[in-house]
Design a protein around this motif. Structure first.
Motif, short mmCIF file in Angstrom:
data_model
loop_
_atom_site.label_atom_id
_atom_site.label_comp_id
_atom_site.label_asym_id
_atom_site.label_seq_id
_atom_site.Cartn_x
_atom_site.Cartn_y
_atom_site.Cartn_z
N UNK A 86 0.83 -1.21 0.00
CA UNK A 86 0.00 0.00 0.00
C UNK A 86 0.87 1.25 0.00
N UNK A 87 1.87 1.28 0.87
CA UNK A 87 2.78 2.44 0.93
C UNK A 87 3.49 2.63 -0.40
N UNK A 88 3.86 1.52 -1.04
CA UNK A 88 4.55 1.57 -2.33
C UNK A 88 3.70 2.27 -3.39
N UNK A 89 2.43 1.91 -3.47
CA UNK A 89 1.55 2.53 -4.47
C UNK A 89 1.22 3.98 -4.12
N UNK A 90 1.13 4.29 -2.83
CA UNK A 90 0.89 5.67 -2.42
C UNK A 90 2.06 6.56 -2.85
N UNK A 91 3.28 6.05 -2.66
CA UNK A 91 4.48 6.81 -3.07
C UNK A 91 4.50 6.97 -4.59
N UNK A 92 4.17 5.88 -5.30
CA UNK A 92 4.17 5.94 -6.77
C UNK A 92 3.18 6.98 -7.27
N UNK A 93 2.00 7.03 -6.66
CA UNK A 93 1.00 8.02 -7.09
C UNK A 93 1.45 9.44 -6.75
#
Length: 210
Positions: A86-93
């Motif tokens: 989840x953190x990974x996708x939040x950072x990517x966005x």
């Protein structure tokens, strides 16, 4: 009385989690048509600048939906992997939507690298995870747990921790083992942290306070 209060709080938390999951799922499903509209607009537009802006909006929207889905998985599974994903996708966005310079991109890239490093070297290290939050792989042998972590758990009931949990469940007449199932045997409480395909994956062992 204290046990009843804990059970009530656990049930209330589960109920709230279910409501949140339903709300997120409905929101994600309702947002899918908008994503399709962006795709149709990209295909039908012949303006290069307009296509770039539409593609940017499409990716923003798509990543937001992915974040919603990953949030659902995190609430349901509560696994370390789902939290980090989840953190990974939040950072990517955030990198896609809000990055305005090389510094932002560099910070985002370093953060993503750190998350991959944590997944590779921490999450997959059973000994380190056991040290951090007292969770153990169900496949770990009881003998190894006793020797390396000095836990006085019974060794004559099963070879592995997962097998030990099943044996304790039989003694306690627990018909079904699910995530968050708690079993008390001797001076320890065994809490099932995660299950996949009806097989116990991780167990937390906590010493009971007198």
């Amino acid at each position: 009385m204290e046990k009843l209060i804990r059970e009530f709080i656990d049930k209330a938390i589960k109920f709230i989690e279910v409501l949140i999951c339903i709300a997120i799922l409905i929101s994600v499903l309702l947002s899918v048509p908008n994503l399709l509209r962006y795709g149709i607009d990209i295909v039908s537009s012949s303006n290069v600048r307009s296509n770039y802006e539409l593609l940017n909006e499409f990716l923003k929207h798509a990543l937001l939906l992915v974040v919603g889905i990953e949030l659902l998985e995190m609430i349901i599974t509560k696994s370390h992997e789902s939290v980090l994903t989840l953190i990974l996708f939040v950072i990517a966005r955030k990198m896609l939507v809000y990055s305005v310079g090389l510094v932002d991109i560099l910070i985002g890239s370093i953060s993503i690298g750190l998350i991959f490093a944590i997944i590779k070297f921490v999450i997959n290290d059973d000994k380190l995870m056991a040290t951090i939050d007292n969770t153990f792989s169900a496949a770990m042998t009881v003998e190894k747990i006793k020797k390396e972590f000095a836990l006085d758990i019974p060794q004559d009931m099963s070879n592995t921790l997962g097998g030990l949990v099943y044996e304790i469940a039989k003694l306690e007449d627990v018909k079904e083992i699910k995530e968050k199932t708690k079993l008390i045997y001797g001076k320890y409480m065994y809490k099932v942290v995660s299950i996949e395909d009806n097989v116990i994956q991780r167990v937390r062992i906590e010493e009971l306070k007198n």
